[in-house]
Design an enzyme around this catalytic site. Sequence first.
Site, mmCIF file in Angstrom:
data_model
loop_
_atom_site.group_PDB
_atom_site.id
_atom_site.type_symbol
_atom_site.label_atom_id
_atom_site.label_comp_id
_atom_site.label_asym_id
_atom_site.label_seq_id
_atom_site.Cartn_x
_atom_site.Cartn_y
_atom_site.Cartn_z
ATOM 1 N N ALA A 15 0.816 -1.227 0.000
ATOM 2 C CA ALA A 15 0.000 0.000 0.000
ATOM 3 C C ALA A 15 0.845 1.271 0.000
ATOM 4 C CB ALA A 15 -0.930 0.002 1.211
ATOM 5 N N TYR A 156 8.103 -13.969 -13.316
ATOM 6 C CA TYR A 156 6.949 -13.103 -13.032
ATOM 7 C C TYR A 156 5.666 -13.700 -13.632
ATOM 8 C CZ TYR A 156 4.262 -8.704 -12.860
ATOM 9 O OH TYR A 156 3.314 -7.739 -12.627
ATOM 10 N N LYS A 160 2.304 -14.924 -11.616
ATOM 11 C CA LYS A 160 1.003 -14.284 -11.841
ATOM 12 C C LYS A 160 -0.024 -15.275 -12.401
ATOM 13 C CE LYS A 160 2.006 -10.154 -10.363
ATOM 14 N NZ LYS A 160 1.342 -9.627 -9.173
HETATM 15 P P1 NAI Z 1 5.309 -0.916 -7.299
HETATM 16 O O1 NAI Z 1 6.671 -1.495 -7.447
HETATM 17 O O2 NAI Z 1 5.098 0.531 -7.557
HETATM 18 O O3 NAI Z 1 4.728 -1.249 -5.833
HETATM 19 C C1 NAI Z 1 4.818 -2.532 -5.301
HETATM 20 C C2 NAI Z 1 4.603 -2.460 -3.819
HETATM 21 O O4 NAI Z 1 4.759 -3.761 -3.268
HETATM 22 C C3 NAI Z 1 5.608 -1.562 -3.140
HETATM 23 O O5 NAI Z 1 4.941 -0.777 -2.172
HETATM 24 C C4 NAI Z 1 6.556 -2.550 -2.476
HETATM 25 O O6 NAI Z 1 7.164 -2.057 -1.299
HETATM 26 C C5 NAI Z 1 5.612 -3.687 -2.161
HETATM 27 N N1 NAI Z 1 6.368 -4.915 -1.953
HETATM 28 C C6 NAI Z 1 7.163 -5.561 -2.839
HETATM 29 N N2 NAI Z 1 7.703 -6.634 -2.260
HETATM 30 C C7 NAI Z 1 7.255 -6.668 -0.978
HETATM 31 C C8 NAI Z 1 7.482 -7.533 0.124
HETATM 32 N N3 NAI Z 1 8.290 -8.595 0.053
HETATM 33 N N4 NAI Z 1 6.855 -7.257 1.295
HETATM 34 C C9 NAI Z 1 6.033 -6.182 1.408
HETATM 35 N N5 NAI Z 1 5.782 -5.333 0.393
HETATM 36 C C10 NAI Z 1 6.398 -5.572 -0.775
HETATM 37 O O7 NAI Z 1 4.388 -1.820 -8.220
HETATM 38 P P2 NAI Z 1 2.927 -1.559 -8.831
HETATM 39 O O8 NAI Z 1 3.109 -1.232 -10.244
HETATM 40 O O9 NAI Z 1 2.131 -0.680 -7.965
HETATM 41 O O10 NAI Z 1 2.371 -3.051 -8.760
HETATM 42 C C11 NAI Z 1 1.446 -3.509 -7.803
HETATM 43 C C12 NAI Z 1 0.989 -4.888 -8.213
HETATM 44 O O11 NAI Z 1 0.382 -4.817 -9.500
HETATM 45 C C13 NAI Z 1 2.110 -5.904 -8.330
HETATM 46 O O12 NAI Z 1 1.674 -7.162 -7.868
HETATM 47 C C14 NAI Z 1 2.377 -5.949 -9.803
HETATM 48 O O13 NAI Z 1 2.936 -7.173 -10.202
HETATM 49 C C15 NAI Z 1 0.983 -5.750 -10.369
HETATM 50 N N6 NAI Z 1 0.948 -5.276 -11.726
HETATM 51 C C16 NAI Z 1 1.485 -4.064 -12.074
HETATM 52 C C17 NAI Z 1 1.437 -3.648 -13.392
HETATM 53 C C18 NAI Z 1 2.006 -2.334 -13.828
HETATM 54 O O14 NAI Z 1 2.000 -2.081 -15.045
HETATM 55 N N7 NAI Z 1 2.445 -1.457 -12.956
HETATM 56 C C19 NAI Z 1 0.846 -4.492 -14.431
HETATM 57 C C20 NAI Z 1 0.309 -5.721 -13.952
HETATM 58 C C21 NAI Z 1 0.358 -6.086 -12.645
#
Ligand code: NAI
Length: 248
Positions: A15, A156, A160
């Site tokens: 979050a 990845y 997913k």
């Molecule tokens: P982001 O990298 O901006 O944010 C990811 C968040 O997850 C960060 O707050 C990070 O601290 C947290 N996180 C990662 N590993 C963690 C761990 N081990 N423990 C606790 N927190 C952890 O990524 P975004 O873009 O907001 O992605 C969110 C979700 O959406 C992810 O699951 C990503 O795979 C998915 N997603 C994103 C897309 C995109 O185009 N941005 C497309 C498809 C899916």
Amino acid sequence: MNHDFRGTVALVTGAGRGIGRAVALAFARAGAAVACVSRTEANARSAVEEIAAAGGAARAYAADIASSAEVNATVEKALADFKKVDVLVNNAGITRDGLLMRMSDEDWSAVLRTNLDGAFFFTRALSRAFLKQRSGRIVNISSVIGRIGNAGQANYAASKAALLGFTRSVAREFASRGITCNAVAPGFIETDMTSGLAAEFREKLKAQIPLARFGAPDDIAQAVLFLAGPSAAYITGQVLAVDGGMTM
Ligand code: NAI
């Protein structure tokens, strides 16, 4: 107000920024109290501050979702603080891209541990509370890549795609207790995860998106709120693509 979540509690992983932050804010704006889980204390706190500034209620929890012990402790704390959780959003995720031939064991397992194990740990940790209260909404954030695959993202894509099988199994296992479990499969969304993509590659991607643009984090948040809300009471085990038409 499109969605009314007053009196409910939503727990959102990842979050601190990006999609997770947009989801946490959207729940707060709709009246939910939000448990903001992030890897770092600073990120979780900053999400809570933004929610508080907008008049919402939230608490910060720092945890590594790849650790079952930390997840169990976080869920215990959140249940003690809020007395219940109604909605779980398994959003946190990472990428460690690389061609398969050269992909290290570490890059493979780090992605699976975070993206897949993290969702399992949180769902398991909350399952007792959900089963007892005979209600609960689980929304897992998958990806278009889990459906169509991508060169350089075998780890990845596997994580997913696995989340989709997980979603359907949880949906079947918990359905008789009034608990639903669905997934959102975002396309390319403007966040830190995609900001590093080269300009040329972005243009190529856009050419594959019928709506001809990347999505915004709030596009995903609105889909999550729909699946977590009363309008989706009869929907479970489904995958909602929010991708500008990329995978139609
Ligand atoms: P982001 O990298 O901006 O944010 C990811 C968040 O997850 C960060 O707050 C990070 O601290 C947290 N996180 C990662 N590993 C963690 C761990 N081990 N423990 C606790 N927190 C952890 O990524 P975004 O873009 O907001 O992605 C969110 C979700 O959406 C992810 O699951 C990503 O795979 C998915 N997603 C994103 C897309 C995109 O185009 N941005 C497309 C498809 C899916």
